[in-house]
Design a protein around this motif. Structure first.
Motif, PDB file in Angstrom:
ATOM      1  N   GLY A 193     -73.848  14.483  20.348  1.00  0.00           N
ATOM      2  CA  GLY A 193     -73.826  14.256  21.787  1.00  0.00           C
ATOM      3  C   GLY A 193     -73.599  12.813  22.173  1.00  0.00           C
ATOM      4  O   GLY A 193     -73.334  12.512  23.342  1.00  0.00           O
ATOM      5  N   GLY A 194     -73.681  11.922  21.195  1.00  0.00           N
ATOM      6  CA  GLY A 194     -73.507  10.501  21.465  1.00  0.00           C
ATOM      7  C   GLY A 194     -72.045  10.081  21.480  1.00  0.00           C
ATOM      8  O   GLY A 194     -71.138  10.920  21.358  1.00  0.00           O
ATOM      9  N   SER A 195     -71.842   8.779  21.641  1.00  0.00           N
ATOM     10  CA  SER A 195     -70.495   8.224  21.746  1.00  0.00           C
ATOM     11  C   SER A 195     -70.324   7.024  20.823  1.00  0.00           C
ATOM     12  O   SER A 195     -71.291   6.319  20.519  1.00  0.00           O
ATOM     13  CB  SER A 195     -70.216   7.777  23.192  1.00  0.00           C
ATOM     14  N   LEU A 196     -69.094   6.817  20.418  1.00  0.00           N
ATOM     15  CA  LEU A 196     -68.693   5.618  19.687  1.00  0.00           C
ATOM     16  C   LEU A 196     -67.303   5.223  20.159  1.00  0.00           C
ATOM     17  O   LEU A 196     -66.516   6.083  20.557  1.00  0.00           O
ATOM     18  CB  LEU A 196     -68.652   5.862  18.178  1.00  0.00           C
ATOM     19  N   TYR A 228     -53.405  14.898  20.923  1.00  0.00           N
ATOM     20  CA  TYR A 228     -54.709  15.023  20.291  1.00  0.00           C
ATOM     21  C   TYR A 228     -54.791  16.307  19.479  1.00  0.00           C
ATOM     22  O   TYR A 228     -54.170  17.314  19.813  1.00  0.00           O
ATOM     23  CB  TYR A 228     -55.821  15.057  21.357  1.00  0.00           C
ATOM     24  N   ALA A 229     -55.610  16.249  18.441  1.00  0.00           N
ATOM     25  CA  ALA A 229     -55.949  17.472  17.740  1.00  0.00           C
ATOM     26  C   ALA A 229     -56.738  18.366  18.688  1.00  0.00           C
ATOM     27  O   ALA A 229     -57.504  17.883  19.525  1.00  0.00           O
ATOM     28  CB  ALA A 229     -56.783  17.150  16.509  1.00  0.00           C
ATOM     29  N   ASP A 230     -56.558  19.666  18.545  1.00  0.00           N
ATOM     30  CA  ASP A 230     -57.245  20.606  19.438  1.00  0.00           C
ATOM     31  C   ASP A 230     -58.760  20.420  19.382  1.00  0.00           C
ATOM     32  O   ASP A 230     -59.452  20.578  20.390  1.00  0.00           O
ATOM     33  CB  ASP A 230     -56.892  22.044  19.053  1.00  0.00           C
ATOM     34  N   SER A 231     -59.268  20.050  18.222  1.00  0.00           N
ATOM     35  CA  SER A 231     -60.710  19.948  18.035  1.00  0.00           C
ATOM     36  C   SER A 231     -61.333  18.776  18.793  1.00  0.00           C
ATOM     37  O   SER A 231     -62.552  18.734  18.972  1.00  0.00           O
ATOM     38  CB  SER A 231     -61.039  19.814  16.551  1.00  0.00           C
ATOM     39  N   VAL A 232     -60.517  17.817  19.252  1.00  0.00           N
ATOM     40  CA  VAL A 232     -61.077  16.648  19.935  1.00  0.00           C
ATOM     41  C   VAL A 232     -60.611  16.526  21.376  1.00  0.00           C
ATOM     42  O   VAL A 232     -61.046  15.622  22.091  1.00  0.00           O
ATOM     43  CB  VAL A 232     -60.752  15.344  19.173  1.00  0.00           C
ATOM     44  N   LYS A 233     -59.733  17.405  21.815  1.00  0.00           N
ATOM     45  CA  LYS A 233     -59.237  17.336  23.196  1.00  0.00           C
ATOM     46  C   LYS A 233     -60.393  17.408  24.190  1.00  0.00           C
ATOM     47  O   LYS A 233     -61.303  18.223  24.045  1.00  0.00           O
ATOM     48  CB  LYS A 233     -58.257  18.483  23.453  1.00  0.00           C
ATOM     49  N   GLY A 234     -60.329  16.504  25.174  1.00  0.00           N
ATOM     50  CA  GLY A 234     -61.382  16.458  26.176  1.00  0.00           C
ATOM     51  C   GLY A 234     -62.589  15.629  25.768  1.00  0.00           C
ATOM     52  O   GLY A 234     -63.451  15.337  26.602  1.00  0.00           O
ATOM     53  N   ARG A 235     -62.648  15.229  24.493  1.00  0.00           N
ATOM     54  CA  ARG A 235     -63.782  14.422  24.027  1.00  0.00           C
ATOM     55  C   ARG A 235     -63.339  13.025  23.575  1.00  0.00           C
ATOM     56  O   ARG A 235     -64.086  12.065  23.739  1.00  0.00           O
ATOM     57  CB  ARG A 235     -64.485  15.124  22.860  1.00  0.00           C
ATOM     58  N   ASN A 257     -69.323  12.850  23.229  1.00  0.00           N
ATOM     59  CA  ASN A 257     -69.879  14.163  22.881  1.00  0.00           C
ATOM     60  C   ASN A 257     -69.617  14.483  21.407  1.00  0.00           C
ATOM     61  O   ASN A 257     -69.119  15.561  21.065  1.00  0.00           O
ATOM     62  CB  ASN A 257     -69.288  15.241  23.782  1.00  0.00           C
ATOM     63  N   LEU A 258     -69.965  13.557  20.554  1.00  0.00           N
ATOM     64  CA  LEU A 258     -69.696  13.716  19.125  1.00  0.00           C
ATOM     65  C   LEU A 258     -70.499  14.863  18.539  1.00  0.00           C
ATOM     66  O   LEU A 258     -71.629  15.156  18.974  1.00  0.00           O
ATOM     67  CB  LEU A 258     -70.009  12.416  18.392  1.00  0.00           C
ATOM     68  N   GLU A 259     -69.886  15.498  17.547  1.00  0.00           N
ATOM     69  CA  GLU A 259     -70.496  16.639  16.850  1.00  0.00           C
ATOM     70  C   GLU A 259     -70.576  16.323  15.367  1.00  0.00           C
ATOM     71  O   GLU A 259     -69.797  15.513  14.861  1.00  0.00           O
ATOM     72  CB  GLU A 259     -69.622  17.876  17.081  1.00  0.00           C
ATOM     73  N   PRO A 260     -71.489  16.972  14.646  1.00  0.00           N
ATOM     74  CA  PRO A 260     -71.578  16.721  13.195  1.00  0.00           C
ATOM     75  C   PRO A 260     -70.260  16.945  12.466  1.00  0.00           C
ATOM     76  O   PRO A 260     -69.981  16.258  11.479  1.00  0.00           O
ATOM     77  CB  PRO A 260     -72.660  17.715  12.754  1.00  0.00           C
ATOM     78  N   VAL A 261     -69.425  17.846  12.955  1.00  0.00           N
ATOM     79  CA  VAL A 261     -68.137  18.103  12.298  1.00  0.00           C
ATOM     80  C   VAL A 261     -67.170  16.933  12.448  1.00  0.00           C
ATOM     81  O   VAL A 261     -66.120  16.898  11.801  1.00  0.00           O
ATOM     82  CB  VAL A 261     -67.476  19.389  12.825  1.00  0.00           C
ATOM     83  N   ASP A 262     -67.491  15.979  13.322  1.00  0.00           N
ATOM     84  CA  ASP A 262     -66.659  14.789  13.473  1.00  0.00           C
ATOM     85  C   ASP A 262     -66.945  13.753  12.394  1.00  0.00           C
ATOM     86  O   ASP A 262     -66.251  12.725  12.309  1.00  0.00           O
ATOM     87  CB  ASP A 262     -66.877  14.151  14.847  1.00  0.00           C
ATOM     88  N   THR A 263     -67.953  13.991  11.583  1.00  0.00           N
ATOM     89  CA  THR A 263     -68.282  13.061  10.497  1.00  0.00           C
ATOM     90  C   THR A 263     -67.111  12.928   9.539  1.00  0.00           C
ATOM     91  O   THR A 263     -66.611  13.917   9.007  1.00  0.00           O
ATOM     92  CB  THR A 263     -69.525  13.546   9.742  1.00  0.00           C
ATOM     93  N   ALA A 264     -66.653  11.688   9.345  1.00  0.00           N
ATOM     94  CA  ALA A 264     -65.481  11.444   8.511  1.00  0.00           C
ATOM     95  C   ALA A 264     -65.231   9.947   8.434  1.00  0.00           C
ATOM     96  O   ALA A 264     -65.860   9.162   9.154  1.00  0.00           O
ATOM     97  CB  ALA A 264     -64.244  12.129   9.095  1.00  0.00           C
ATOM     98  N   VAL A 281     -72.206  11.643  12.196  1.00  0.00           N
ATOM     99  CA  VAL A 281     -72.875  12.244  13.345  1.00  0.00           C
ATOM    100  C   VAL A 281     -73.984  13.153  12.833  1.00  0.00           C
ATOM    101  O   VAL A 281     -73.721  14.111  12.105  1.00  0.00           O
ATOM    102  CB  VAL A 281     -71.885  13.038  14.211  1.00  0.00           C
ATOM    103  N   SER A 282     -75.205  12.853  13.202  1.00  0.00           N
ATOM    104  CA  SER A 282     -76.347  13.639  12.754  1.00  0.00           C
ATOM    105  C   SER A 282     -76.686  14.711  13.782  1.00  0.00           C
ATOM    106  O   SER A 282     -76.482  14.538  14.986  1.00  0.00           O
ATOM    107  CB  SER A 282     -77.548  12.733  12.532  1.00  0.00           C
ATOM    108  N   SER A 283     -77.206  15.820  13.289  1.00  0.00           N
ATOM    109  CA  SER A 283     -77.538  16.940  14.182  1.00  0.00           C
ATOM    110  C   SER A 283     -78.945  16.804  14.720  1.00  0.00           C
ATOM    111  O   SER A 283     -79.731  15.982  14.299  1.00  0.00           O
ATOM    112  CB  SER A 283     -77.385  18.252  13.433  1.00  0.00           C
TER     113      SER A 283
END
Length: 112
Positions: free
Chosen positions: A15-18, A59-66, A84-91, A110-112
């Motif tokens: 849910g956070g931002s960077l 944008y990749a579909d997974s990040v559109k709007g974020r 609105n980061l999600e754990p799946v954004d960890t990379a 990104v931690s859950s």
């Protein structure tokens, strides 16, 4: 010689931002496009966002709007605002100038 250097990664809760920053050693107008890619553990590298001539973005579909990619030609920088980061954004996130010049990457966790 072209150098590309990323910064701004780190650890954030879901849910956070960077905001990632990409510094280029030569003027950014030299390149017709910049992109951010990422690679998660055990996965292939994937395109996250791209900005090209006329500031056209994709944008990749997974990040559109974020996520939002932008460029600052005066300061030779390209940014990736991630909300609105999600754990799946960890990379590890990589900046690419043109299609040829890659940075070393910056870790985003990104931690859950």
């Amino acid at each position: 010689q072209v150098y590309v250097e990323e910064s701004g990664g780190g650890l954030v809760q879901a849910g956070g931002s960077l905001r990632l920053s990409c510094k280029v050693s030569v003027g950014t107008p030299r390149f017709n496009a910049f992109a951010w890619h990422r690679q998660a553990p055990g996965k292939e590298r994937e395109l996250v966002a791209r900005i090209s001539t006329g500031d056209t973005t994709q944008y990749a579909d997974s990040v559109k709007g974020r996520f939002t990619i932008s460029r600052d030609n005066a300061n030779k920088r390209v940014y990736l605002q991630m909300n609105n980061l999600e754990p799946v954004d960890t990379a590890v996130y990589y900046c690419v100038a043109g299609n040829s010049f890659w940075g070393q990457g910056t870790q985003v966790t990104v931690s859950s």
